[in-house]
Design a protein around this motif. Structure first.
Motif, short mmCIF file in Angstrom:
data_model
loop_
_atom_site.label_atom_id
_atom_site.label_comp_id
_atom_site.label_asym_id
_atom_site.label_seq_id
_atom_site.Cartn_x
_atom_site.Cartn_y
_atom_site.Cartn_z
N LEU A 134 4.84 9.97 -15.26
CA LEU A 134 4.04 8.77 -15.07
C LEU A 134 4.26 8.20 -13.67
O LEU A 134 5.41 8.03 -13.24
CB LEU A 134 4.42 7.71 -16.11
CG LEU A 134 3.65 6.39 -16.03
CD1 LEU A 134 2.22 6.57 -16.52
CD2 LEU A 134 4.36 5.29 -16.83
N PHE A 135 3.17 7.90 -12.98
CA PHE A 135 3.22 7.21 -11.70
C PHE A 135 2.75 5.77 -11.92
O PHE A 135 1.71 5.53 -12.54
CB PHE A 135 2.32 7.88 -10.66
CG PHE A 135 2.59 9.35 -10.44
CD1 PHE A 135 3.83 9.90 -10.66
CD2 PHE A 135 1.57 10.19 -10.00
CE1 PHE A 135 4.07 11.26 -10.46
CE2 PHE A 135 1.79 11.53 -9.78
CZ PHE A 135 3.05 12.07 -10.01
N VAL A 136 3.51 4.81 -11.39
CA VAL A 136 3.21 3.39 -11.58
C VAL A 136 3.00 2.73 -10.22
O VAL A 136 3.88 2.80 -9.35
CB VAL A 136 4.35 2.66 -12.34
CG1 VAL A 136 3.99 1.19 -12.55
CG2 VAL A 136 4.64 3.35 -13.66
N LYS A 137 1.87 2.09 -10.06
CA LYS A 137 1.56 1.33 -8.84
C LYS A 137 1.98 -0.12 -9.07
O LYS A 137 1.50 -0.77 -10.01
CB LYS A 137 0.06 1.42 -8.54
CG LYS A 137 -0.38 0.75 -7.25
CD LYS A 137 -1.86 1.02 -7.04
CE LYS A 137 -2.35 0.52 -5.70
NZ LYS A 137 -3.77 0.91 -5.47
N ASP A 162 0.35 0.17 -1.82
CA ASP A 162 -0.42 0.88 -0.79
C ASP A 162 -0.51 2.38 -1.08
O ASP A 162 -0.99 3.15 -0.25
CB ASP A 162 0.20 0.67 0.60
CG ASP A 162 1.61 1.23 0.73
OD1 ASP A 162 2.27 1.46 -0.32
OD2 ASP A 162 2.06 1.46 1.87
N VAL A 163 -0.08 2.78 -2.27
CA VAL A 163 -0.07 4.19 -2.67
C VAL A 163 -1.06 4.39 -3.82
O VAL A 163 -1.04 3.64 -4.80
CB VAL A 163 1.34 4.65 -3.10
CG1 VAL A 163 1.32 6.08 -3.61
CG2 VAL A 163 2.31 4.51 -1.93
N ASP A 164 -1.93 5.39 -3.71
CA ASP A 164 -2.88 5.72 -4.76
C ASP A 164 -2.19 6.64 -5.77
O ASP A 164 -1.89 7.79 -5.45
CB ASP A 164 -4.11 6.41 -4.16
CG ASP A 164 -5.15 6.79 -5.21
OD1 ASP A 164 -4.93 6.51 -6.40
OD2 ASP A 164 -6.18 7.38 -4.82
N VAL A 165 -1.95 6.13 -6.98
CA VAL A 165 -1.21 6.93 -7.97
C VAL A 165 -2.02 8.09 -8.51
O VAL A 165 -1.48 8.97 -9.20
CB VAL A 165 -0.71 6.05 -9.14
CG1 VAL A 165 0.39 5.12 -8.69
CG2 VAL A 165 -1.86 5.28 -9.78
N HIS A 166 -3.32 8.13 -8.21
CA HIS A 166 -4.14 9.27 -8.64
C HIS A 166 -4.15 10.39 -7.61
O HIS A 166 -4.80 11.42 -7.83
CB HIS A 166 -5.57 8.80 -8.92
CG HIS A 166 -5.66 7.80 -10.04
ND1 HIS A 166 -5.71 8.18 -11.36
CD2 HIS A 166 -5.65 6.44 -10.02
CE1 HIS A 166 -5.75 7.09 -12.11
NE2 HIS A 166 -5.72 6.03 -11.33
N ALA A 176 5.51 8.97 -0.81
CA ALA A 176 6.33 7.80 -1.08
C ALA A 176 7.75 8.20 -1.46
O ALA A 176 8.73 7.59 -1.01
CB ALA A 176 5.69 6.95 -2.17
N VAL A 177 7.88 9.23 -2.30
CA VAL A 177 9.21 9.72 -2.68
C VAL A 177 9.94 10.26 -1.45
O VAL A 177 11.14 10.02 -1.25
CB VAL A 177 9.11 10.79 -3.77
CG1 VAL A 177 10.47 11.42 -4.04
CG2 VAL A 177 8.55 10.18 -5.06
#
Length: 478
Positions: free
Chosen positions: A338-341, A373-377, A385-386
Motif C-alpha cells: 500500500l502506498f499512502v499520500k 507531492d508524490v503521485d501514489v499511482h 521518494a524511498v
C-alpha cells in the motif's frame, strides 16, 4: 458512459467496449485448456477478449472487460480520480434491491436440471499446473443461516464432476455462514453467478461487516435498486440480468481435494481438502456469455484492489485527515503493498499512519507513506521518494509474527510439512512500514522537488512542427 447510463448488464458493457474498439473477437474454436487464458493474458489491459465457440462449445467466453482502472471508473460514470470516493459513497449508502417474479428474470430463461457442468459450460483450465477447469469469475451468494442476510464474494471453484465442485473458503463471511450451517448439520444453499455487470462485480469485493449485502452496494453504484430474483431451488436472491446461475448446496462434513491452482500472488496454492458444492440446477439467459478471469492479471487484481483502497482510505482518514490518497500497487499484486499520500503536519505522524494501515487489513505486508507531492499511482515516483527521503535505520518499522495472507508463499519458508500446517498457523509473517516523507524543516532547497517553471502549461504537441525536414548542412528547417 455517464452516471445516468451505467451498464445494467454485462452485455451492455461489452457492446460499449466493442463500439469504442476495446473488444477483440478471437477466432472460433480456441482450446479451453491454457490457450484461451494465454490469449486473454496477451490482450490484458488493452482489449477485452471474446471467444466464440471455444473448445467446440456453443457458449462464448469473455475475459478482461475490467482490466483498466479507467474502464471501471467509466462504467461508474466518474473520472479515475473520483473512483474511490464514488465507491465509498455507495458502500456507505446502500440501496435495498428490488425483487422480480421468479421465472421472469433473464437469468432464468433457460433451466437445466440434469446438470453436466463441463458439457454445459465452457470452463477453462488456466495455468500450467492447475489441477483442472476452474470457475474464476463466479460470485458466490449465500444467506446467513441465522439472520437470513446475504453475502456476496468471488471464490475459486474447481469443477471435478458432473454436478460437484470444490471451493476455497477463506476465513471471511461465507466461511462463517458455512461454519454455522455445518455446526447445525445443515446444508448451506448457494448460488454461483457468472456474467454479472461490472458494477455488481465490483460491489461483490467490498470490505464490509458481516450481514451487509453487497447487492445493495451494487444498487447504490448503479444509482437505482438492483433487480434480483429468487433462485428456483433455494431462497438465495441473485442479479436478475446475470448471464448464468449455478444453484447448489455447500455440504456439511464433506471435504474433497482441490488444487493446485495459480492464485493472485502469481504462485500456486497447494492441493488440500476443501468444502464441496453439490449442484442442483443451472439457469441462464438465451445465448449466454461465460465470463472467466485470468488469475493474477489486471482484471483479477483491480477487482480486489479498488474496493480495498476505498475502505482503507476511509479508515485512515477517520484518524488522519492529512491522508489524501492510497494505492494498492499492481507490483504488490493489488493486496500486499500500500502506498499512502499524506500531508504531514508533525514529525512522527507517518509512522502512526503506516501502523494504522497495517492493522486495517491482514493482507497488507508493506506500507509506504509519501508526501503530497508524490503521485501514489506512479510507482516510479514512490520509488524516488524511498530513494531520496528514506533511511532504513531511522524510517523503517518492522513487526514480526503478525497474521498475513495465507496465500503468500513466503510465509511457508522453513515449514517442513506445509500440507498439514494447522489453519491457526497459516499466513504468519512480518509487516514492514517505510516513512518516505521529507522532514518538515530543512535548510535551503535540499528537499525541494526540482521542477521547470511552465512545464505543466505547455502543450508540447502544439509546438512540434509537423512533417518538418532539417537540412543538416545549414541547420534550416523546411
Amino acid at each position: 458512459m455517464t452516471g445516468k447510463n451505467r451498464p445494467r448488464d454485462m452485455r451492455q458493457w461489452l457492446a460499449h467496449l466493442a463500439r469504442t474498439d476495446r473488444l477483440a473477437v478471437l477466432r472460433e474454436g480456441v482450446p479451453l485448456k491454457h490457450t484461451l487464458a494465454a490469449m486473454a493474458k496477451l490482450l490484458d489491459g488493452h482489449k477485452a477478449a471474446y471467444f466464440p465457440r471455444p473448445g467446440g462449445h456453443a457458449m462464448p467466453v469473455v475475459s478482461g472487460f475490467m482490466a483498466q482502472r479507467a474502464w471501471i471508473a467509466e462504467a461508474l460514470g466518474v473520472e479515475s480520480a473520483g473512483l474511490l470516493e464514488a465507491f465509498r459513497t455507495a458502500a456507505e449508502s446502500p440501496l435495498p434491491w428490488r425483487e422480480v417474479e421468479a421465472g421472469s428474470a433473464p437469468c432464468q430463461e433457460v433451466v437445466l436440471r440434469d446438470v453436466d457442468l463441463l458439457a454445459q459450460l465452457p470452463i477453462p483450465t488456466h495455468s500450467e499446473f492447475d489441477s483442472g477447469p476452474y470457475i474464476t469469475a463466479g460470485m458466490v451468494i449465500a444467506r446467513n443461516p441465522v439472520t437470513g442476510v446475504q453475502n456476496v464474494s468471488i471464490n475459486r471453484i474447481q469443477v471435478h464432476a458432473r454436478d460437484r465442485m470444490a471451493i476455497l473458503l477463506l476465513p471471511r463471511h461465507l466461511h462463517a455462514f458455512y461454519q454455522e450451517a455445518e455446526a447445525r448439520g445443515l446444508e448451506l444453499p448457494v448460488a454461483v453467478v457468472i456474467g454479472a455487470d461490472p458494477l455488481t462485480l465490483l460491489a461483490s469485493q467490498a470490505i464490509t461487516p458481516i450481514d451487509y449485502d453487497e447487492l445493495e452496494i451494487a444498487g447504490a453504484l448503479h444509482g437505482e435498486p438492483l433487480e434480483v430474483v429468487k433462485c428456483l431451488t433455494s431462497d438465495v436472491r441473485v442479479p436478475a440480468r446475470a448471464e448464468i446461475v449455478i444453484e447448489g448446496r455447500l455440504l456439511p462434513g464433506v471435504r474433497e481435494e482441490e488444487g493446485p491452482f495459480g492464485e493472485f500472488p502469481r504462485y500456486y496454492s497447494a492441493k488440500e481438502k476443501r468444502e464441496v458444492i453439490a449442484v442442483d440446477a443451472i439457469t441462464h439467459r438465451r445465448g449466454p456469455v461465460f465470463h472467466t478471469i485470468v488469475p493474477a492479471e489486471l482484471e483479477h487484481l483491480l477487482l480486489g484492489s479498488i474496493p480495498r483502497e476505498a475502505t482503507l482510505l476511509s479508515h485512515l482518514q477517520r484518524s488522519f485527515p492529512g491522508v489524501l490518497d492510497v494505492h494498492l500497487s499492481m507490483g504488490g499484486v493489488g493486496r500486499y503493498h500500500l502506498f499512502v499520500k499524506f500531508r504531514k503536519r508533525r514529525e512522527g505522524e507517518p509512522k502512526n499512519v503506516l501502523l494504522c494501515a497495517l492493522g486495517a487489513h491482514y493482507d497488507l505486508k508493506q506500507v509506504i507513506v509519501v508526501d503530497d507531492d508524490v503521485d501514489v499511482h506512479d510507482p516510479k515516483q514512490v520509488e524516488w521518494a524511498v530513494a531520496t527521503r528514506f533511511q532504513a535505520d531511522r524510517d523503517l518499522v518492522v513487526i514480526s509474527g503478525a497474521q498475513g495472507s495465507v496465500l503468500d508463499p513466503s510465509t511457508t519458508v522453513g515449514v517442513d510439512d506445509i500440507e498439514n500446517l494447522p489453519p491457526a498457523l497459516q499466513g504468519i509473517g512480518a509487516k514492514m512500514g517505510l516513512d518516505a516523507t521529507r522532514p518538515l524543516a530543512y535548510a535551503g532547497h535540499i528537499f525541494t522537488k526540482v521542477r521547470i517553471p511552465g512545464e505543466e502549461e505547455i502543450d508540447i504537441a502544439a509546438q512540434i512542427v509537423p512533417n518538418a525536414v532539417v537540412d543538416w548542412e545549414t541547420g534550416t528547417v523546411g
